[in-house]
Design a protein around this motif. Structure first.
Motif, mmCIF file in Angstrom:
data_model
loop_
_atom_site.group_PDB
_atom_site.id
_atom_site.type_symbol
_atom_site.label_atom_id
_atom_site.label_comp_id
_atom_site.label_asym_id
_atom_site.label_seq_id
_atom_site.Cartn_x
_atom_site.Cartn_y
_atom_site.Cartn_z
ATOM 1 N N ARG A 159 62.454 133.496 71.527
ATOM 2 C CA ARG A 159 63.287 132.315 71.712
ATOM 3 C C ARG A 159 62.785 131.100 70.931
ATOM 4 O O ARG A 159 63.341 129.999 71.069
ATOM 5 C CB ARG A 159 63.377 131.974 73.203
ATOM 6 C CG ARG A 159 62.061 131.606 73.871
ATOM 7 C CD ARG A 159 62.265 131.191 75.327
ATOM 8 N NE ARG A 159 63.173 130.080 75.425
ATOM 9 C CZ ARG A 159 64.174 130.016 76.326
ATOM 10 N NH1 ARG A 159 64.371 131.013 77.156
ATOM 11 N NH2 ARG A 159 64.953 128.965 76.366
ATOM 12 N N LYS A 188 67.171 143.103 77.504
ATOM 13 C CA LYS A 188 67.433 142.235 78.652
ATOM 14 C C LYS A 188 66.317 141.228 78.888
ATOM 15 O O LYS A 188 66.417 140.397 79.791
ATOM 16 C CB LYS A 188 67.671 143.079 79.903
ATOM 17 C CG LYS A 188 68.976 143.871 79.837
ATOM 18 C CD LYS A 188 69.320 144.502 81.178
ATOM 19 C CE LYS A 188 70.695 145.170 81.104
ATOM 20 N NZ LYS A 188 71.089 145.764 82.405
ATOM 21 N N ASN A 189 65.265 141.283 78.086
ATOM 22 C CA ASN A 189 64.206 140.268 78.143
ATOM 23 C C ASN A 189 64.283 139.401 76.891
ATOM 24 O O ASN A 189 63.320 139.275 76.136
ATOM 25 C CB ASN A 189 62.827 140.930 78.243
ATOM 26 C CG ASN A 189 62.655 141.727 79.508
ATOM 27 O OD1 ASN A 189 62.892 141.215 80.596
ATOM 28 N ND2 ASN A 189 62.261 142.984 79.388
ATOM 29 N N ILE A 191 66.397 135.818 74.753
ATOM 30 C CA ILE A 191 67.184 134.590 74.867
ATOM 31 C C ILE A 191 68.671 134.924 74.858
ATOM 32 O O ILE A 191 69.476 134.257 75.523
ATOM 33 C CB ILE A 191 66.814 133.598 73.735
ATOM 34 C CG1 ILE A 191 67.630 132.309 73.849
ATOM 35 C CG2 ILE A 191 66.997 134.216 72.362
ATOM 36 C CD1 ILE A 191 67.455 131.550 75.145
ATOM 37 N N TYR A 193 70.180 137.619 76.193
ATOM 38 C CA TYR A 193 70.599 138.058 77.528
ATOM 39 C C TYR A 193 70.547 136.905 78.531
ATOM 40 O O TYR A 193 71.362 136.821 79.445
ATOM 41 C CB TYR A 193 69.731 139.223 78.008
ATOM 42 C CG TYR A 193 70.293 139.906 79.233
ATOM 43 C CD1 TYR A 193 71.427 140.718 79.138
ATOM 44 C CD2 TYR A 193 69.705 139.740 80.490
ATOM 45 C CE1 TYR A 193 71.958 141.343 80.243
ATOM 46 C CE2 TYR A 193 70.231 140.364 81.607
ATOM 47 C CZ TYR A 193 71.357 141.164 81.487
ATOM 48 O OH TYR A 193 71.888 141.771 82.592
ATOM 49 N N GLU A 194 69.610 135.993 78.329
ATOM 50 C CA GLU A 194 69.522 134.808 79.194
ATOM 51 C C GLU A 194 70.804 133.969 79.088
ATOM 52 O O GLU A 194 71.368 133.541 80.108
ATOM 53 C CB GLU A 194 68.313 133.967 78.796
ATOM 54 C CG GLU A 194 68.142 132.682 79.591
ATOM 55 C CD GLU A 194 66.998 131.832 79.099
ATOM 56 O OE1 GLU A 194 67.142 130.581 79.096
ATOM 57 O OE2 GLU A 194 65.956 132.396 78.686
ATOM 58 N N THR A 197 73.785 135.894 80.623
ATOM 59 C CA THR A 197 73.764 135.813 82.091
ATOM 60 C C THR A 197 74.245 134.449 82.564
ATOM 61 O O THR A 197 75.012 134.338 83.540
ATOM 62 C CB THR A 197 72.343 136.091 82.609
ATOM 63 O OG1 THR A 197 71.920 137.376 82.159
ATOM 64 C CG2 THR A 197 72.300 136.055 84.128
ATOM 65 N N LYS A 198 73.811 133.399 81.873
ATOM 66 C CA LYS A 198 74.256 132.050 82.236
ATOM 67 C C LYS A 198 75.766 131.919 82.073
ATOM 68 O O LYS A 198 76.448 131.331 82.927
ATOM 69 C CB LYS A 198 73.536 131.006 81.371
ATOM 70 C CG LYS A 198 73.936 129.570 81.699
ATOM 71 C CD LYS A 198 73.155 128.556 80.871
ATOM 72 C CE LYS A 198 73.578 127.144 81.223
ATOM 73 N NZ LYS A 198 72.815 126.128 80.464
#
Length: 227
Positions: A159, A188-189, A191, A193-194, A197-198
């Motif tokens: 990130r 899934k680990n 930025i 996927y983050e 998800t948001k």
């Protein structure tokens, strides 16, 4: 903060005149107020200069290219003669060697940039320029981003670049606009996927953020991909 570049330069020059120092390899602004240091860092960024808060008391500018740029901007406004002359001497010293430190990376392309003796090296994870054998550009720090289009964010190895472009350089603008675009990734680990998800949380009502507009085109996990 709402002024123009000459106002920001004059303010920083005055601060260096009074509560700053010009050392052998850097320029410091000193303050007991961390808020003031952060505001000075923003003003530096608006002028295209990367400054770091090296401690609780100092914000510093270092590196020959940065100091040369700083000297040209502040020279018309500095009133402390000895500091002004020392900065000018520091900026005019010849650059013999510039080095960068990073993890190993693979060159994916080299191309000439116009008529200047400058070459762009396209790396897997960043871009750098060489002029007359010197590395002249290898960072995204210090940019003043008004509009950003960040494509295929799922391919980012971490990130770091995202944070520099959105949390660092974006702070130098009152209304920066970022477009983050990507096809699906598998990590899934990350930025990517983050942010995915948001986006889903906002669309479902689990989160509220009026500055974040999510758009997703894709199948649900229960959909038949063969249909």
């Amino acid at each position: 903060m709402r002024g123009s570049p000459n106002i920001w330069a004059a303010f920083l020059a005055g601060y260096i005149d009074t509560d700053g120092c010009v050392a052998e390899s850097m320029v410091k602004i000193c303050s007991v107020s961390n808020k003031i240091l952060k505001q000075c860092q923003v003003l530096y960024a608006r002028l295209g200069i990367s400054a770091s808060i090296a401690s609780r008391l100092n914000v510093t500018v270092s590196g020959k290219p940065q100091l040369q740029k700083l000297q040209k901007l502040l020279e018309p406004y500095m009133a402390h003669k000895s500091k002004s002359e020392k900065l000018k001497k520091l900026a005019n010293e010849r650059i013999y060697c510039l080095q960068r430190s990073s993890e190993s990376d693979r060159i994916t392309g080299i191309k000439s940039l116009g008529k200047l003796p400058t070459y762009s090296f396209e790396m897997e994870h960043y871009q750098t320029h060489s002029t007359d054998g010197l590395i002249t550009h290898n960072t995204k720090h210090g940019l003043n981003v008004s509009g950003l289009v960040f494509d295929e964010i799922h391919s980012q190895p971490n990130r770091k670049l995202y944070d520099v472009l959105t949390k660092g350089s974006g702070d130098a603008r009152e209304q920066p606009l970022f477009f983050i675009i990507t096809t699906a990734g598998t990590d899934k680990n990350s930025i990517c996927y983050e942010l995915h998800t948001k986006a889903k949380d906002i669309m479902s009502g689990r989160k509220a953020d009026p500055t974040f507009y999510p758009v997703i085109y894709g199948l649900e996990e229960t959909d038949d991909w063969t249909d």
